[in-house]
Design an enzyme around this catalytic site. Structure first.
Site, PDB file in Angstrom:
ATOM      1  N   HIS A  49      46.496  -7.525  38.027  1.00  0.00           N
ATOM      2  CA  HIS A  49      46.695  -8.005  39.408  1.00  0.00           C
ATOM      3  C   HIS A  49      47.626  -9.214  39.332  1.00  0.00           C
ATOM      4  CE1 HIS A  49      45.161  -8.973  43.574  1.00  0.00           C
ATOM      5  NE2 HIS A  49      45.589 -10.173  43.204  1.00  0.00           N
TER       6      HIS A  49
ATOM      7  N   CYS B  43      49.180 -17.356  48.568  1.00  0.00           N
ATOM      8  CA  CYS B  43      48.177 -17.937  47.692  1.00  0.00           C
ATOM      9  C   CYS B  43      47.793 -19.322  48.209  1.00  0.00           C
ATOM     10  CB  CYS B  43      48.735 -18.033  46.284  1.00  0.00           C
ATOM     11  SG  CYS B  43      47.658 -18.942  45.185  1.00  0.00           S
TER      12      CYS B  43
ATOM     13  N   ASN C 292      51.265 -11.239  46.576  1.00  0.00           N
ATOM     14  CA  ASN C 292      51.115 -10.243  45.537  1.00  0.00           C
ATOM     15  C   ASN C 292      52.477  -9.678  45.144  1.00  0.00           C
ATOM     16  OD1 ASN C 292      48.074  -9.477  45.146  1.00  0.00           O
ATOM     17  ND2 ASN C 292      48.351  -9.898  47.330  1.00  0.00           N
TER      18      ASN C 292
ATOM     19  N   HIS D 197      50.552 -11.977  40.980  1.00  0.00           N
ATOM     20  CA  HIS D 197      51.188 -12.648  42.123  1.00  0.00           C
ATOM     21  C   HIS D 197      52.603 -13.050  41.713  1.00  0.00           C
ATOM     22  CE1 HIS D 197      47.979 -13.227  45.233  1.00  0.00           C
ATOM     23  NE2 HIS D 197      47.325 -12.636  44.244  1.00  0.00           N
TER      24      HIS D 197
ATOM     25  N   ARG E  14      43.408  -6.238  52.068  1.00  0.00           N
ATOM     26  CA  ARG E  14      42.381  -7.217  51.699  1.00  0.00           C
ATOM     27  C   ARG E  14      43.051  -8.556  51.337  1.00  0.00           C
ATOM     28  NH1 ARG E  14      41.295 -10.564  47.613  1.00  0.00           N
ATOM     29  NH2 ARG E  14      41.982  -8.947  46.153  1.00  0.00           N
ATOM     30  N   ASP E  15      43.730  -8.587  50.187  1.00  0.00           N
ATOM     31  CA  ASP E  15      44.368  -9.832  49.739  1.00  0.00           C
ATOM     32  C   ASP E  15      45.421 -10.294  50.748  1.00  0.00           C
ATOM     33  OD1 ASP E  15      44.662 -11.910  47.995  1.00  0.00           O
ATOM     34  OD2 ASP E  15      45.470 -10.755  46.341  1.00  0.00           O
TER      35      ASP E  15
END
Lengths: 315, 315
Positions: free
Chosen positions: A214, A247, A256, A216, A21-22
């Site tokens: 979560h 990002c 991530n 990064h 997803r990310d």
């Protein structure tokens, strides 16, 4: 045992793979459904059981998630827990029609980012959590509702974020019906002291229920922040294979926190993950071949685990 | 105030730049003396005050350190603290004739690595510390004697390392006359729990005197390990610009923990370093140009510090 405790047991560490997803949000070359299927299969073979598989968004604007139904079918066949982003009412409508295990709503920690990212104020984002939770209760009681708080440790638009406001938002999301709340260092601003302090407050707020962290790795603090989170009660950590997930607010930065490296960290800290690093390496090879334009990060993939020492600490 | 406390104050964090020593050990293209001088000057301009500038080894076999006298002269001119490796009696002889501020002896945590690396048993390495300290007392009382314990968290030859043996070795080095002891994760095996536990024991052993932690980022744990060290009493951390310093025992792996990222970590944790990241970026540019064959690592160099948030925590 509640469904939440069955999916995210409070007494062990769970790693959520968000790369599908990310990791695809800003991808240059999109992997085919077949490649995503092979990736999910191989990573599941390595012991991973929790995945964000996509986002319920219009397929014409977000082709990377057009095959979310297929990915959910693969997840169901493999018996893994699947999650997907429901960023508005239409997304929630769509998700409720599927067999997805978890619907993820996003709330921004700051008004400015909420407007820029979701085009609605924070209060309206909390209302969406309430809406999704109510419909879940009525139509699909088995599904988990997750509220992820973006920019919880600093915001690329408004800068410093007051931890009190993050805790208040987390409380509002739980009150609105979220089963689980996540705190995201969306732009990789923070360090381990801040993560540890906020996780300790989350642990008190959640009172035995798990919460998600979560991270990064934009400024190289990802693993240190994960360690601080584990030290302060976090038991669910998002990560992505090879650190996929650039990002949009920090060009050139890594994405991530790297899944493989979080596995190593957790194991050295005495939290057994049940995940096999060699298997992750094979899954990574599939993802690398399917996404030739992406940079894959991480130290374990380069160096491997020590062959001659007990790096998995005793729990 | 003792000379040790003047160089390594117990009440603040000191970062030691080891790139000009550890970073050149395996370098493919060696920087010229002029480039090393410019690097040292620029990094000093950024606020760095502690350097390992080389190793006292035969110039014909180790040409990267042939100009150590020139580097010491540069250091003296800039008024920074300089350290160099003295791996045998001859090296100590040479060092004592110079204006170097610190002589670094190396002791291996395991017999196997001691024999492989130094061709002498551990006890003989401790005897060298004693010899160097005695000569320092007699001939150059202003110099600091540093004993670095290699493989203190795991050994590429013998695997697991017993923390009790590391503490016993540290005690033996202090008893032999070392002013300061360093613990090195030479091959990047360890995690933050282990680093924290051993640092807490070192803090008790050293009873107010500082100790050094030397980390390699081979498995991505470097920053997390540095955070754990700071959390458990370590106040002196080795690092290198861009993470220079490949490890001969882990091909393809990154080297030392990245200096720029350790600065960011320490600042977010509330330890002011007095070091300017923009200045480090300029020093890095000099080193990159001078060492075109090397890979430079680190997240701060890519992403920069957040422009709109207070990332330097209040102390």
């Amino acid at each position: 045992m509640s469904r939440l405790a069955a999916i995210y047991p409070a007494d062990r560490v769970t790693l959520r793979e968000v790369g599908l997803r990310d990791g695809l949000q800003l991808a240059k070359a999109l992997p085919s459904t077949a490649a995503k299927t092979a990736w999910l299969e191989r990573e599941t073979g390595a012991g991973v059981r929790h995945y964000e598989v996509g986002s319920f968004l219009p397929a014409e604007r977000f082709p990377q998630f057009a095959d979310i139904a297929e990915m959910l079918a693969v997840g169901a066949r493999l018996g893994v827990h699947t999650a997907g982003l429901t960023l508005n009412e239409r997304g929630a409508d769509a998700a409720l029609q599927t067999g997805i295990g978890e619907m993820v709503c996003v709330v921004s920690a700051t008004e400015e980012h909420s407007q820029a990212n979701m085009r609605r104020p924070r209060a309206a984002a909390v209302d969406l959590v309430r809406h999704v939770a109510a419909r879940r209760d009525a139509e699909a009681p088995g599904k988990i509702v997750n509220a992820g708080i973006a920019m919880a440790f600093g915001c690329s638009i408004s800068g410093d974020v007051d931890p009190d406001q993050v805790i208040a938002l987390a409380e509002a999301c739980l009150e609105a019906g979220a089963d689980i709340v996540g705190l995201a260092d969306t732009v990789g601003y923070t360090g381990p002291r801040q993560v540890g302090a906020l996780c300790a407050r989350m642990e008190r707020l959640c009172a035995g229920r798990p919460f998600i962290i979560h991270l990064h790795d934009t400024r190289g603090m990802g693993i240190a922040n994960a360690a601080a989170a584990l030290d302060n009660g976090a038991r669910v950590i998002d990560a992505s294979l090879g650190g996929l997930g650039g990002c949009p607010f920090a060009p050139g930065a890594t994405g991530n926190v790297v899944f493989e490296d979080v596995v190593y960290l957790a194991e050295t800290m005495g939290y057994p993950t049940g995940i096999d690093l060699d298997g992750l390496k094979q899954a990574r090879a599939i993802a690398e071949e399917a996404m030739p334009g992406e940079q894959f990060h991480g130290a374990l993939a380069r160096a491997g685990a020590p062959a001659n020492a007990r790096w998995r600490a005793m729990a």
